[in-house]
Design an enzyme around this catalytic site. Sequence first.
Site, PDB file in Angstrom:
ATOM      1  N   CYS A  64       3.237   4.969  -9.924  1.00 55.94           N
ATOM      2  CA  CYS A  64       1.861   4.476  -9.767  1.00 55.94           C
ATOM      3  C   CYS A  64       0.877   5.178 -10.701  1.00 55.94           C
ATOM      4  O   CYS A  64      -0.230   4.702 -10.913  1.00 55.94           O
ATOM      5  CB  CYS A  64       1.405   4.641  -8.326  1.00 55.94           C
ATOM      6  N   HIS A  81      -6.636   4.072  -8.440  1.00 58.61           N
ATOM      7  CA  HIS A  81      -5.369   3.393  -8.155  1.00 58.61           C
ATOM      8  C   HIS A  81      -5.520   2.670  -6.818  1.00 58.61           C
ATOM      9  O   HIS A  81      -5.989   3.245  -5.839  1.00 58.61           O
ATOM     10  CB  HIS A  81      -4.251   4.438  -8.092  1.00 58.61           C
ATOM     11  N   ASN A  91      -0.523  -2.687  -3.269  1.00 59.00           N
ATOM     12  CA  ASN A  91      -0.246  -1.656  -4.270  1.00 59.00           C
ATOM     13  C   ASN A  91       0.697  -2.216  -5.341  1.00 59.00           C
ATOM     14  O   ASN A  91       1.881  -2.419  -5.097  1.00 59.00           O
ATOM     15  CB  ASN A  91       0.390  -0.446  -3.567  1.00 59.00           C
TER      16      ASN A  91
HETATM   17  N1  ACO Z   1       3.592  -2.783  11.156  1.00 58.90           N
HETATM   18  C1  ACO Z   1       3.479  -2.378  12.423  1.00 58.90           C
HETATM   19  N2  ACO Z   1       3.740  -1.136  12.833  1.00 58.90           N
HETATM   20  C2  ACO Z   1       4.140  -0.247  11.911  1.00 58.90           C
HETATM   21  C3  ACO Z   1       4.293  -0.609  10.554  1.00 58.90           C
HETATM   22  C4  ACO Z   1       4.010  -1.940  10.200  1.00 58.90           C
HETATM   23  N3  ACO Z   1       4.099  -2.381   8.934  1.00 58.90           N
HETATM   24  N4  ACO Z   1       4.714   0.464   9.878  1.00 58.90           N
HETATM   25  C5  ACO Z   1       4.806   1.479  10.743  1.00 58.90           C
HETATM   26  N5  ACO Z   1       4.473   1.042  11.983  1.00 58.90           N
HETATM   27  C6  ACO Z   1       4.393   1.796  13.210  1.00 58.90           C
HETATM   28  C7  ACO Z   1       5.327   2.981  13.223  1.00 58.90           C
HETATM   29  O1  ACO Z   1       6.620   2.600  13.609  1.00 58.90           O
HETATM   30  C8  ACO Z   1       4.666   3.870  14.233  1.00 58.90           C
HETATM   31  O2  ACO Z   1       4.987   3.422  15.506  1.00 58.90           O
HETATM   32  P1  ACO Z   1       5.275   4.469  16.702  1.00 58.90           P
HETATM   33  O3  ACO Z   1       3.992   5.207  16.874  1.00 58.90           O
HETATM   34  O4  ACO Z   1       5.641   3.582  17.839  1.00 58.90           O
HETATM   35  O5  ACO Z   1       6.385   5.333  16.205  1.00 58.90           O
HETATM   36  C9  ACO Z   1       3.177   3.595  14.031  1.00 58.90           C
HETATM   37  O6  ACO Z   1       3.099   2.346  13.336  1.00 58.90           O
HETATM   38  C10 ACO Z   1       2.457   4.663  13.222  1.00 58.90           C
HETATM   39  O7  ACO Z   1       3.231   4.929  12.075  1.00 58.90           O
HETATM   40  P2  ACO Z   1       2.797   6.029  11.057  1.00 58.90           P
HETATM   41  O8  ACO Z   1       3.806   6.115   9.952  1.00 58.90           O
HETATM   42  O9  ACO Z   1       2.443   7.279  11.811  1.00 58.90           O
HETATM   43  O10 ACO Z   1       1.460   5.388  10.491  1.00 58.90           O
HETATM   44  P3  ACO Z   1       0.365   6.046   9.609  1.00 58.90           P
HETATM   45  O11 ACO Z   1      -0.889   6.099  10.363  1.00 58.90           O
HETATM   46  O12 ACO Z   1       0.832   7.299   8.926  1.00 58.90           O
HETATM   47  O13 ACO Z   1       0.200   4.942   8.477  1.00 58.90           O
HETATM   48  C11 ACO Z   1       0.789   4.499   6.191  1.00 58.90           C
HETATM   49  C12 ACO Z   1       1.285   4.634   7.624  1.00 58.90           C
HETATM   50  C13 ACO Z   1      -0.139   3.314   6.104  1.00 58.90           C
HETATM   51  C14 ACO Z   1       1.984   4.268   5.301  1.00 58.90           C
HETATM   52  C15 ACO Z   1       0.061   5.800   5.805  1.00 58.90           C
HETATM   53  O14 ACO Z   1       0.853   6.928   6.026  1.00 58.90           O
HETATM   54  C16 ACO Z   1      -0.382   5.796   4.369  1.00 58.90           C
HETATM   55  O15 ACO Z   1      -1.310   5.105   4.017  1.00 58.90           O
HETATM   56  N6  ACO Z   1       0.243   6.602   3.518  1.00 58.90           N
HETATM   57  C17 ACO Z   1      -0.063   6.601   2.106  1.00 58.90           C
HETATM   58  C18 ACO Z   1       1.002   5.851   1.510  1.00 58.90           C
HETATM   59  C19 ACO Z   1       0.658   5.020   0.333  1.00 58.90           C
HETATM   60  O16 ACO Z   1      -0.371   4.419   0.154  1.00 58.90           O
HETATM   61  N7  ACO Z   1       1.639   4.966  -0.517  1.00 58.90           N
HETATM   62  C20 ACO Z   1       1.617   4.134  -1.638  1.00 58.90           C
HETATM   63  C21 ACO Z   1       2.479   4.666  -2.694  1.00 58.90           C
HETATM   64  S1  ACO Z   1       1.854   6.191  -3.247  1.00 58.90           S
HETATM   65  C22 ACO Z   1       0.505   5.818  -3.910  1.00 58.90           C
HETATM   66  O17 ACO Z   1       0.410   4.828  -4.555  1.00 58.90           O
HETATM   67  C23 ACO Z   1      -0.624   6.727  -3.642  1.00 58.90           C
END
Ligand code: ACO
Length: 335
Positions: A118, A256, A286
Amino acid sequence: MGDYVISYRIILTGVGSYLPKNKFSNDSLAKFVDTSDEWISKRSGIRYRHFVSDNETTSEMSYNAAKKAIKNAKISKNNIDLIIVATTTPDNTFPSTATLVQKKLCINAVSFDIQAVCAGFVFALSVAKSMMSDGYYKNCLIIGADSMSKLLDWKDRSTSVLFGDGAGAIILQRVENINDVYKDWGILSSVIHSDGQFYDLLKTNGGVSTNQKTGFIEMVGKEVFKHAVDKLSTSLEEALLSSNKKIEDVDWLVPHQANQRIITAVADRLNFDINKVISTVKYHGNTSAASIPLALDKAISSKTIINGNLIGVHAIGGGLSWGASIIRIGKPKIL
Ligand code: ACO
């Protein structure tokens, strides 16, 4: 007689982008991924993403974006002497996608790919600036393009809902800064960083020399989130310092486009007005290396960003790799 030292500036004169026709809303994704519009919107701000069709490749998207950028810059394609494609999803493992773009454009140019996931676009900016500043290359086509859908595991809902496909391109031109006409124009600074100790936070679970596969994306989301907010902020501050500018001087931030929550948290941390941050993540998710030039093209074509605006761009991706650049868009009106 003393040596006559030519001072060059690298200016940004054209931009273009391309999104595949196949558009998927969160609801349409929820038909084959265990997710919901509410979860995706709340956690990421993403509403739509575009996916390549069966025979559509990264080089094809790149070519489409490149044609628009060349037209926008009002230059002849034959003047391009350097093509850099930032991509993680090349058409083939080798040769480079850039050489395919060169072939499609029917031009002569040194062409190669950069792989910084990215952060690929900001890495390409830095490499192009160096290669052009030494006085050899005059007109560079940079493309950020990725078919991230090819790396998605539809059974992994925590990653598959975040990514999309697309391409963005810019034209950089080397100009002689006679009488300081271009003093404050073009790429004013560019900083890049990598730290392989975070390799496992965001990677594919396969690769050519590991298991002869391309693998699927794996991500430790919460950790990546924290690093993103921190490193996007610090690299932008570093780029500002290096260009002798302050955050108040910046007209627009073009980050980004990974996640609206990251974009908002970075603006908060930099104490920067969120209304001056370009955000298009809602429309395409993304798109990895394509995300900054895609957002830039949308902002310039809608005349939100205009000639003479000072912009900050910054990105982070797997590696981890990250960086930022401060750029004054276009060229002085008198020219
Ligand atoms: N739909 C529904 N539920 C979901 C999904 C989905 N797509 N994905 C995960 N869940 C659930 C999980 O199973 C979990 O359930 P549980 O509590 O019953 O176990 C719950 O949602 C919370 O999951 P978390 O992983 O704790 O969610 P979080 O609040 O951390 O959000 C996310 C996840 C959106 C990926 C976040 O961590 C994030 O934004 N990270 C940055 C990642 C990113 O943008 N990466 C891109 C590539 S790197 C870059 O470009 C910067």
